[in-house]
Design a protein around this motif. Sequence first.
Motif, PDB file in Angstrom:
ATOM      1  N   PHE A 185       0.840  -1.349  -0.029  1.00  0.00           N
ATOM      2  CA  PHE A 185       0.118   0.169   0.087  1.00  0.00           C
ATOM      3  C   PHE A 185       0.887   1.288   0.004  1.00  0.00           C
ATOM      4  O   PHE A 185       0.529   2.192  -0.797  1.00  0.00           O
ATOM      5  N   TYR A 186       2.090   1.370   1.145  1.00  0.00           N
ATOM      6  CA  TYR A 186       2.651   2.541   0.745  1.00  0.00           C
ATOM      7  C   TYR A 186       3.527   2.710  -0.359  1.00  0.00           C
ATOM      8  O   TYR A 186       3.888   3.985  -0.373  1.00  0.00           O
ATOM      9  N   ILE A 187       4.112   1.603  -0.744  1.00  0.00           N
ATOM     10  CA  ILE A 187       4.853   1.682  -1.965  1.00  0.00           C
ATOM     11  C   ILE A 187       4.164   2.228  -3.191  1.00  0.00           C
ATOM     12  O   ILE A 187       4.380   3.392  -3.834  1.00  0.00           O
ATOM     13  N   VAL A 188       2.989   1.888  -3.348  1.00  0.00           N
ATOM     14  CA  VAL A 188       1.829   2.545  -4.205  1.00  0.00           C
ATOM     15  C   VAL A 188       1.655   4.084  -4.143  1.00  0.00           C
ATOM     16  O   VAL A 188       1.755   4.810  -4.820  1.00  0.00           O
ATOM     17  N   LEU A 189       1.160   4.340  -2.776  1.00  0.00           N
ATOM     18  CA  LEU A 189       0.947   5.587  -2.520  1.00  0.00           C
ATOM     19  C   LEU A 189       2.145   6.458  -2.754  1.00  0.00           C
ATOM     20  O   LEU A 189       2.172   7.701  -2.731  1.00  0.00           O
ATOM     21  N   GLY A 190       3.213   5.865  -2.279  1.00  0.00           N
ATOM     22  CA  GLY A 190       4.764   6.778  -2.536  1.00  0.00           C
ATOM     23  C   GLY A 190       4.755   7.076  -3.829  1.00  0.00           C
ATOM     24  O   GLY A 190       5.652   7.865  -4.080  1.00  0.00           O
ATOM     25  N   MET A 191       4.337   6.488  -4.795  1.00  0.00           N
ATOM     26  CA  MET A 191       4.357   7.051  -6.159  1.00  0.00           C
ATOM     27  C   MET A 191       3.734   8.382  -6.334  1.00  0.00           C
ATOM     28  O   MET A 191       4.143   8.894  -7.433  1.00  0.00           O
ATOM     29  N   PHE A 192       2.796   8.743  -5.553  1.00  0.00           N
ATOM     30  CA  PHE A 192       2.111   9.906  -5.858  1.00  0.00           C
ATOM     31  C   PHE A 192       2.196  10.963  -4.797  1.00  0.00           C
ATOM     32  O   PHE A 192       1.827  12.244  -5.042  1.00  0.00           O
ATOM     33  N   LEU A 193       2.847  10.639  -3.435  1.00  0.00           N
ATOM     34  CA  LEU A 193       2.803  11.395  -2.385  1.00  0.00           C
ATOM     35  C   LEU A 193       4.247  11.513  -1.731  1.00  0.00           C
ATOM     36  O   LEU A 193       4.840  10.397  -1.886  1.00  0.00           O
ATOM     37  N   ASP A 194       4.793  12.366  -1.207  1.00  0.00           N
ATOM     38  CA  ASP A 194       6.018  12.409  -0.581  1.00  0.00           C
ATOM     39  C   ASP A 194       5.827  11.753   0.846  1.00  0.00           C
ATOM     40  O   ASP A 194       4.653  11.480   1.150  1.00  0.00           O
ATOM     41  N   GLY A 195       7.054  11.289   1.463  1.00  0.00           N
ATOM     42  CA  GLY A 195       6.853  10.660   2.627  1.00  0.00           C
ATOM     43  C   GLY A 195       6.075  11.254   3.517  1.00  0.00           C
ATOM     44  O   GLY A 195       5.304  10.471   4.346  1.00  0.00           O
ATOM     45  N   ILE A 196       6.335  12.416   4.181  1.00  0.00           N
ATOM     46  CA  ILE A 196       5.632  13.095   5.179  1.00  0.00           C
ATOM     47  C   ILE A 196       4.149  13.043   4.951  1.00  0.00           C
ATOM     48  O   ILE A 196       3.317  12.793   5.959  1.00  0.00           O
ATOM     49  N   SER A 197       3.653  13.497   3.964  1.00  0.00           N
ATOM     50  CA  SER A 197       2.258  13.448   3.216  1.00  0.00           C
ATOM     51  C   SER A 197       1.792  11.814   3.474  1.00  0.00           C
ATOM     52  O   SER A 197       0.570  11.960   3.809  1.00  0.00           O
TER      53      SER A 197
ATOM     54  N   VAL B 231       8.122   4.468   3.521  1.00  0.00           N
ATOM     55  CA  VAL B 231       8.200   5.710   2.680  1.00  0.00           C
ATOM     56  C   VAL B 231       9.410   6.276   2.280  1.00  0.00           C
ATOM     57  O   VAL B 231       9.691   6.900   1.277  1.00  0.00           O
ATOM     58  N   GLU B 232      10.841   5.865   2.684  1.00  0.00           N
ATOM     59  CA  GLU B 232      12.079   6.044   1.904  1.00  0.00           C
ATOM     60  C   GLU B 232      12.062   5.559   0.442  1.00  0.00           C
ATOM     61  O   GLU B 232      12.496   6.164  -0.310  1.00  0.00           O
ATOM     62  N   MET B 233      11.089   4.538   0.283  1.00  0.00           N
ATOM     63  CA  MET B 233      11.399   4.135  -1.228  1.00  0.00           C
ATOM     64  C   MET B 233      10.453   5.214  -2.097  1.00  0.00           C
ATOM     65  O   MET B 233      10.831   5.311  -3.256  1.00  0.00           O
TER      66      MET B 233
ATOM     67  N   PRO C  28      18.285  -1.270  -7.839  1.00  0.00           N
ATOM     68  CA  PRO C  28      18.585  -1.879  -6.791  1.00  0.00           C
ATOM     69  C   PRO C  28      18.544  -1.479  -5.249  1.00  0.00           C
ATOM     70  O   PRO C  28      18.170  -2.200  -4.491  1.00  0.00           O
ATOM     71  N   MET C  29      18.486  -0.249  -5.061  1.00  0.00           N
ATOM     72  CA  MET C  29      18.672   0.455  -3.758  1.00  0.00           C
ATOM     73  C   MET C  29      17.172  -0.051  -3.160  1.00  0.00           C
ATOM     74  O   MET C  29      16.822  -0.059  -2.024  1.00  0.00           O
ATOM     75  N   VAL C  30      16.112   0.363  -4.161  1.00  0.00           N
ATOM     76  CA  VAL C  30      14.978   0.068  -3.582  1.00  0.00           C
ATOM     77  C   VAL C  30      14.577  -1.486  -3.155  1.00  0.00           C
ATOM     78  O   VAL C  30      14.035  -1.908  -2.266  1.00  0.00           O
ATOM     79  N   GLY C  31      15.219  -2.318  -3.973  1.00  0.00           N
ATOM     80  CA  GLY C  31      15.172  -3.817  -3.518  1.00  0.00           C
ATOM     81  C   GLY C  31      15.904  -4.028  -2.335  1.00  0.00           C
ATOM     82  O   GLY C  31      15.272  -4.676  -1.435  1.00  0.00           O
ATOM     83  N   LEU C  32      16.904  -3.167  -2.104  1.00  0.00           N
ATOM     84  CA  LEU C  32      17.418  -3.392  -0.645  1.00  0.00           C
ATOM     85  C   LEU C  32      16.729  -3.053   0.408  1.00  0.00           C
ATOM     86  O   LEU C  32      16.714  -3.509   1.722  1.00  0.00           O
ATOM     87  N   MET C  33      15.963  -1.822   0.410  1.00  0.00           N
ATOM     88  CA  MET C  33      14.924  -1.463   1.385  1.00  0.00           C
ATOM     89  C   MET C  33      13.906  -2.391   1.418  1.00  0.00           C
ATOM     90  O   MET C  33      13.331  -2.592   2.682  1.00  0.00           O
TER      91      MET C  33
END
Length: 435
Positions: A329-341, A372-374, A405-410
């Motif tokens: 859910f947060y990975i998909v949401l993060g595609m459209f909003l910044d982390g704090i939002s 959220v880092e992702m 690859p860094m996203v994969g490490l997260m």
Amino acid sequence: MTELYATVIFLLVLFLALGMSVWVGLALMGVAWVGMELFTARPAGDAMITVIWASSSSWTLTALPMFIWMGEILYRTRLSEDMFRGLAPWMRFLPGGLLHTNIAGCTLFAAVSGSSAATLTTVGKMSIPELRARGYPEHMIVGTLAGAATLGLMIPPSLTLIVYGVSINESITKLFMAGVLPGLVLAGLFGAYIVGWHFAAPSQRPAPEPAMPFRRMLAESRFLLPVLALVSVVIGSMFFGWATATEAAAVGVIGALLLAAAQRSLTWGTFSAALMGAVRTSAMIALILMGAAFLSLSMGFTGLPRALAAFIERQELSPITLIAALTAFYIVLGMFLDGISSVVLTIAIVEPMVRAAGIDLIWFGIFIVVVVEMAQVTPPIGFNLFVLQGMTRHEIGYISRVALPMVGLMLVMVVILVAFPGLATWLPEWVAARR
């Protein structure tokens, strides 16, 4: 049925507002206002005034602008150049060479910044020209920097953890302590990726760095002393219980000002630019928090959070299944909003679900920061992607590919947190037990 109707209304109004490029904070207030008018008899204006004042007058929230100001001051000093001079002698002998300065530099600056963008900009200024000049491959320079800069969200002082702690009324100091070990483990994963590249692609290695006498290495290390001293004072004061997060932030600002003065870079222009930068960032986050607090109140009147928590409880989902669903859910949401939002928009609904599943809220705070880092490096709204585009002139698509690859490490880090939850909970408990 009322909860379903309310959910549809909330989502429609929110997506409409965000699609019209309305500021996130104002969009949240608008959604809350519509919810209050449709589903309650309480005057929306009175409710908004009360909850906004209560949410913005929190003493804990004072740490937020202070840590932002500290990072802004350091960003405008010669810290970046000094950090590279101090780190380079010790990184050159590692497999992967000076690429490790991206990881080590971001880890160090994250400990005095709290912002992913500030970490990326500061470390990028020092490392990109130096690594390019030494012949390191571009995809490794950009990819490792994009990933490592996200450490600014986890390693204390983390702005995202402050916002999360204020939103759920949890101790900021405990959350900061919880972020230390996971942040170092994630930095270790990024470093291991560089080591793996070193052995997997020997043809891409640049020429070895020239030898440097040990005495010279020690002499160059003196440039790291100011930032190490500031990190020790800020985090150490919280670790030993000498200061709260807010008090440590004030100490950090004073330390940053003294550091800038010692470097002779504290001019009136530098001071005012840092102050105004902190004001702009703090005002943006405060507006988002105000809107989120009003939205939480509005949704509370509809019974939506309680209904969702009860629904999750009826499904009898295991905590691991719930965490897997929230990760997606947060990975998909993060595609459209910044982390704090993303955090403030969802926490009113997610918190009851997490409590019902028996998940520790300190641990969940670290989990939510990792996912959220992702969002910082995933298109189309990954903020770090835009910062890197401006610094390197590469296309967003290229930066996204080399950062994958860094996203994969997260994601691996999420698995590690689930398998070893004590990684996030042990240090806060140990610190609390010593006091």
